[in-house]
Design an enzyme around this catalytic site. Structure first.
Site, PDB file in Angstrom:
ATOM      1  N   TYR B 101       1.787  -1.226   0.464  1.00 55.75           N
ATOM      2  CA  TYR B 101       0.037   0.243  -0.074  1.00 55.75           C
ATOM      3  C   TYR B 101       0.855   1.256  -0.038  1.00 55.75           C
ATOM      4  O   TYR B 101       0.751   2.412  -0.664  1.00 55.75           O
ATOM      5  CB  TYR B 101      -1.169  -0.301   0.797  1.00 55.75           C
ATOM      6  CG  TYR B 101      -2.338  -0.193   0.511  1.00 55.75           C
ATOM      7  CD1 TYR B 101      -3.115  -0.695   0.001  1.00 55.75           C
ATOM      8  CD2 TYR B 101      -2.708  -2.031   1.434  1.00 55.75           C
ATOM      9  CE1 TYR B 101      -4.204  -0.663  -0.565  1.00 55.75           C
ATOM     10  CE2 TYR B 101      -3.567  -2.316   1.078  1.00 55.75           C
ATOM     11  CZ  TYR B 101      -4.003  -2.126   0.402  1.00 55.75           C
ATOM     12  OH  TYR B 101      -5.817  -2.381   0.250  1.00 55.75           O
ATOM     13  N   GLU B 198      -0.834 -30.060   9.013  1.00 59.91           N
ATOM     14  CA  GLU B 198      -0.997 -28.853   8.496  1.00 59.91           C
ATOM     15  C   GLU B 198      -2.153 -27.421   8.736  1.00 59.91           C
ATOM     16  O   GLU B 198      -1.744 -26.767   8.621  1.00 59.91           O
ATOM     17  CB  GLU B 198      -1.404 -29.208   6.864  1.00 59.91           C
ATOM     18  CG  GLU B 198      -1.125 -28.211   5.874  1.00 59.91           C
ATOM     19  CD  GLU B 198      -2.254 -29.348   4.444  1.00 59.91           C
ATOM     20  OE1 GLU B 198      -2.218 -30.520   4.445  1.00 59.91           O
ATOM     21  OE2 GLU B 198      -2.583 -28.352   3.604  1.00 59.91           O
ATOM     22  N   ASP B 250      -1.946 -33.903   4.747  1.00 57.12           N
ATOM     23  CA  ASP B 250      -3.219 -33.887   4.122  1.00 57.12           C
ATOM     24  C   ASP B 250      -2.164 -34.802   3.240  1.00 57.12           C
ATOM     25  O   ASP B 250      -1.031 -34.530   2.725  1.00 57.12           O
ATOM     26  CB  ASP B 250      -3.725 -33.000   3.345  1.00 57.12           C
ATOM     27  CG  ASP B 250      -4.786 -32.349   4.332  1.00 57.12           C
ATOM     28  OD1 ASP B 250      -5.065 -32.683   5.353  1.00 57.12           O
ATOM     29  OD2 ASP B 250      -5.737 -31.358   4.057  1.00 57.12           O
TER      30      ASP B 250
END
Lengths: 658, 368
Positions: B101, B198, B250
């Protein structure tokens, strides 16, 4: 178009009902067979001639302009045309339209019939013309009679005649003109200044939507592109636009030719026999004299093949004649000749392309009268043009495909121009064969890649995915033939019939190859322009970042950096293109586009088309660098060789000049 | 005026030196300036047998206004460098989004207006370039990312002078791992091992089940792709505090990638592997073979997407994944084209994951 009789079914049900439902015999009524006058038929079915609602004024402009051009070209007169379209009575949608040309005019005794009677035309011959049917002008006359109480005003001056003036209306019921008044114009009130000419003024009731108005402007602009030898003045309530003459070269007028035997049918054969009725000739004599590419030997062979005995030509019956037609359909003939076609030609199209006139509407805001639109002409000059053409046979009709490319310069975006027999096609672009051709010919034939194009022209205002539409390129297609394979009755798009598409594609590929070197250079220039712009945009960021971090003079750093950027691009150019092109890079300021203008067309290598017509033009080309070539080779081989040589010479000269 | 942080002063000096060099190029030497940076990506990533992690090779790229494509990049780097200098001058901190920004602006004139940054990714790349140019990681010059790593268990942290006991709230919530690592210190650790999962949802489930107390473990997650602070924390716990580290992700190519991020590093951060990678960490699950061994019901399995398959095929080709175990797992995945999340164990019951699967795996690996 011999649609003289129409059947009017009074009670549609009667046919179906009669056989199966005997009981309802009360409903049976008699079918009345009427004959309708041509004028009434066309007024009732005005859509056949394109005169529908919104498009009336557009069609009127079109018909008048086409007639005027035809009239001039048939006698090789450089056209000067004044077209006027003004509102007469805004409350009742009355428009006054007039067109004045310097063509051959119409002999005074023929004027009323030629203007008012449908299916009367001087153009019912086998050659390429804009108009064909003898409907357009009559339609204007009939509509004027139908919708208004104003007579059609006509001034005509044909050769060796004084100028005559007519007030005309059409008797729609009988297809006959009504002459309200007729007089010889005395010298002081002459409308027509030259030796001959024609002027017509009509009042029409119609609405003019902005869309139609734009189409009219487009129509006139496009017409001017393929008729750069014509002076066109268009006058409307929003101003006058003048299209100047850019070349005095005119296309050779088309000649009338005999029909080709492959296109023979019973009607043409019988007509030929009737024409020879007084000469008492044999059938093969008739064949020889009435069809092209028909030697005596060939004619005899055909008669023998058809198994006909020898007798006078008018003694054969239809069953015998159809056998001749059938044999002809199965016999090979030489390709039809193209004398009856009048292509635009390289010189003329190039002249048109190098200075494209377009009509623009400027919105001015006046202090006292508010917003006000003003018509003006804008001339677009591309940086390079090229031309190519092909002759082919489509549907047994000789057809000439012409293609031109204009690139860069003032051209801002992609645009496709389509012409059929020099008439601009404005509607239905999406379904036209030219569209398919353009999307199927890969642009890498120009030696540039799609990716490159999309990168350099990222800001192009195109929504299309096709790379070609990012380029500032105008592509022109002109198809001329006595029978254009239109897709619809509206005659606004051409179908991909026979080999037409193949020839168009080869024509376009040819052009792409021809311009590849220049396009590459143009693209390089564009690339450098883009790069310069990037420098212009980003150098302030770099300089600010540096000067903010370490104390340094912003101005000094900026100017040093700008100089470095220009020098860098200059060096790069010198390496990749021609030495000397940017010999003095200091002259180029950042943000100013360095333009190596490359103007001029390349000679078509395929131009054995009209070996006898090439002597005409010696006018210096507008582009200045265009090679003036006045060679008169007769045989094709020679021609080809010399083209090659001039091409090389052309390239060399270009290299030197740039 | 208080003395400025020495490291910060060093970064400012380096940025100024770079700026000076560029302006000298332009003003004195009159040549196109350029900065030379190590090339980042697959073709400049090298597996180091000795370090057992991905390291950066010798290839470099020249970024400068000599090429049309690099003009914007070059100015982006300089603008970002100046922004970093200003940040340090003002003794402030910022996130990478804050830097984005702070440097937003438009380029060009009315006709050709475009954004200076196309997205935050561009500005993140520029920050990476500053790291490479100055050879200082961005945490050291106070540019951090939003914290998203979590930790829970018997460990005490000193964050900006406050002592935080990560075990205290462990019944209710986990402690965010602060990203400004200069303000972070591990005070003491009383656990037996560190388990990294995870996702935070899985971490919460395990925490709730009383796993921490039962096995005396520290639970951590990077909430997907781990940020640098999480990776550094894992490395510190493993190497300085001698904690064994196990990783569960996973059973899909994405998850495997995340697990390997901790263990061997990544191509995009290969220049910083020395600070981020924990070679001794053990990736224990969830293996593709577990889908079948633990009999995950078919409804809980997901069909592999094209993206998954491409990723798996890519991974198979990486020279550092030629290990027999990974090849076998990837082939199994490509054969069945099925993937599975750790959450799928909930199908067997909410406590199955913490009570059965994880202890099984840990026992197998000799951790408990």
């Amino acid at each position: 178009m011999k649609n003289k009789t129409t059947v009017e079914v009074i009670n549609k049900d009667s046919k179906n009902v009669s056989s199966s439902h005997q009981v309802n015999s009360n409903y049976k009524s008699k079918i009345r067979y009427d004959k309708k006058a041509e004028s009434e038929f066309f007024v009732d079915n005005s859509a056949l001639a394109g005169f529908t609602g919104e498009r009336i004024l557009y069609m009127a402009v079109r018909e008048l302009l086409e007639n005027a051009l035809d009239s001039c070209e048939s006698s090789h007169i450089l056209p000067v045309i004044h077209l006027q379209l003004r509102i007469l009575d805004p409350d009742n949608d009355m428009w006054i339209i007039s067109c004045k040309d310097n063509g051959v005019g119409i002999p005074s005794e023929k004027v009323p019939v030629a203007v008012c009677s449908f299916l009367t035309s001087g153009k019912y011959v086998e050659k390429q013309q804009r108009g064909l049917f003898g409907v357009g002008l009559k339609m204007i006359a009939a509509f004027s009679t139908k919708d208004t109480d104003h007579p059609l005003r006509v001034w005509s001056k044909s050769h060796d005649e004084p100028e005559s003036y007519f007030d005309l209306r059409t008797d729609i019921g009988t297809n006959k003109p009504i002459v309200l008044s007729r007089r010889i114009v005395n010298k002081t009130e002459c409308e027509i200044e030259g030796e001959s000419g024609f002027k017509v003024e009509a009042v029409l009731r119609a609405r003019l939507s902005p869309v139609t108005k734009n189409k009219i402007h487009d129509y006139i602009s496009h017409t001017s592109v393929v008729n750069p030898y014509a002076v066109l003045n268009f006058e409307s309530d929003e101003g006058v636009v003048a299209f100047e003459r850019r070349t005095s070269v005119m296309p050779n007028p088309a000649k009338e030719v005999l029909p080709h035997p492959a296109d023979m049918d019973l009607k043409t054969l019988r007509k030929a026999i009737v024409n020879h009725a007084y000469q008492k000739t044999t059938l093969h004599g008739v064949l020889c004299n009435s069809f092209q590419k028909m030697s005596a030997e060939k004619a005899r062979e055909i008669v023998v093949k058809a198994g006909l005995e020898l007798k006078l030509a008018d003694k054969y019956n239809e069953h015998e004649l159809i056998r001749v037609v059938n044999v002809c359909k199965h016999t090979k003939f030489q390709s039809p000749n193209t004398d009856h076609l009048s292509p635009i030609g390289e010189k003329i199209l190039t002249a048109g392309m190098t200075s494209e006139y377009t009509v623009v509407l400027r919105k001015d805001i006046h202090e006292d009268s508010g917003p006000h639109t003003q018509l003006s002409a804008k001339i677009l000059k591309p940086s390079l043009t090229a031309y190519s053409s092909r002759t082919c046979v489509i549907n047994n009709r000789p057809t000439i495909v012409e293609c031109g490319i204009a690139y860069g310069g003032d051209l801002g975006s992609f645009k496709l121009y389509r012409f059929a027999n020099k008439i601009p096609l404005l509607y239905d672009e999406g379904s036209d064969v030219a569209r398919e051709v353009i999307s199927e010919v890969e642009i890498n034939k120009m030696g540039i890649s799609k990716k490159e194009v999309k990168e350099q022209f990222r800001n192009a205002e195109t929504r299309s995915d096709r790379a070609i539409e990012y380029l500032p390129i105008h592509i022109f297609f002109h198809i001329c033939s006595t029978k254009i394979p239109y897709k619809t009755a509206g005659k606004e798009s051409i179908a991909a019939e026979g080999d037409l598409k193949r020839y168009m594609k080869s024509c376009l590929s040819d052009l792409y190859r021809k311009v590849s070197a220049q396009i590459r250079r143009e693209l390089k220039i564009k690339e450098n322009e883009n790069k310069l712009r990037l420098y212009k945009f980003y150098i302030p960021f770099i300089v600010n970042a540096i000067s903010d971090s370490i104390r340094i003079d912003v101005k000094k750093l900026t100017s040093a950096f700008n100089g470095l950027a220009v020098k860098y691009i200059g060096n790069e150019l010198a390496v990749t293109t021609n030495p000397g092109a940017f010999a003095n890079p200091a002259e180029i300021e950042v943000g100013l586009s360095p333009k190596g203008k490359i103007i001029g067309g390349i000679k078509s290598s395929k131009k054995a088309l009209y070996p006898d017509k090439r002597t005409v033009d010696k006018t210096p080309n507008r582009s200045g660098r265009h090679e003036t070539k006045e060679k008169h080779e007769s045989d094709f081989e020679n021609d080809k060789k010399s083209t090659q040589i001039t091409l090389d010479a052309f390239r060399k000269s270009k290299l030197r000049k740039v | 005026m208080p003395t400025r942080d020495k490291r910060h002063q060093e970064v400012i000096t380096r940025i100024k030196a770079i700026m000076k060099n560029i302006s000298d190029d332009v003003l004195l030497r009159q040549t196109m300036p350029a900065v030379e940076l190590p090339k980042i990506g697959y073709d400049n990533t090298i597996w180091s047998d000795q370090k057992r992690m991905l390291t950066i090779g010798n290839k470099t790229v020249q970024v400068g206004p000599h090429s049309a494509k690099k003009i914007p990049t070059f100015s982006q780097y300089l603008v970002m460098a100046n922004a970093v200098r200003r940040l340090l001058d003002e003794e402030m901190e910022s996130t990478i989004r804050g830097m984005y920004y702070a440097t937003l602006s438009t380029v060009g004139d009315e006709k050709n207006k475009q954004k200076f940054w196309n997205s935050q990714e561009d500005s993140d790349d520029a920050i990476k370039a500053i790291e490479l140019m100055t050879n200082v990681p961005r945490e050291e010059f106070s540019v951090t990312s939003k914290p998203k790593g979590m930790i829970s268990g018997p460990i005490n942290l000193l964050v900006g002078g406050d002592l935080i006991d990560c075990n205290l709230g462990s019944r209710a919530t986990s402690q965010l791992i602060p990203t400004n690592i200069r303000d972070l210190e591990i005070v003491d650790v009383k656990a037996d091992f560190v388990m990294v999962v995870e996702k935070d949802t899985v971490l919460n489930n395990i925490r709730k089940s009383g796993f921490i107390k039962k096995y005396n473990a520290i639970l951590m997650t990077g909430s997907g792709e781990p940020d640098r602070a999480t990776r550094m924390m894992v490395k510190a716990l493993n190497e300085r505090w001698k904690m064994p580290v196990v990783i569960f992700a996973d059973a899909d190519p994405w998850g495997l990638g995340i697990a390997l991020r901790y263990k061997i590093g990544s191509e995009s951060l290969s220049y910083d592997s020395d600070r981020l990678v924990t070679p001794d960490a053990k990736v224990l699950g969830m293996m593709f073979s577990d889908i079948y061994e633990y009999n995950i019901p078919e409804v809980a399995r997901l069909a592999a997407t094209d993206e998954d398959i491409n990723r798996a095929n890519d991974m198979k080709k990486k020279p550092w994944l030629q290990d027999r175990q990974w090849k076998k797992e990837l082939n199994l995945f490509l054969e069945h084209k099925e993937k599975c999340e750790l959450d799928a164990f909930f199908k067997h019951g909410f406590k199955y994951l913490a009570d059965t699967y994880l202890p099984d795996k840990l026992r197998e690996a000799g951790i408990i």
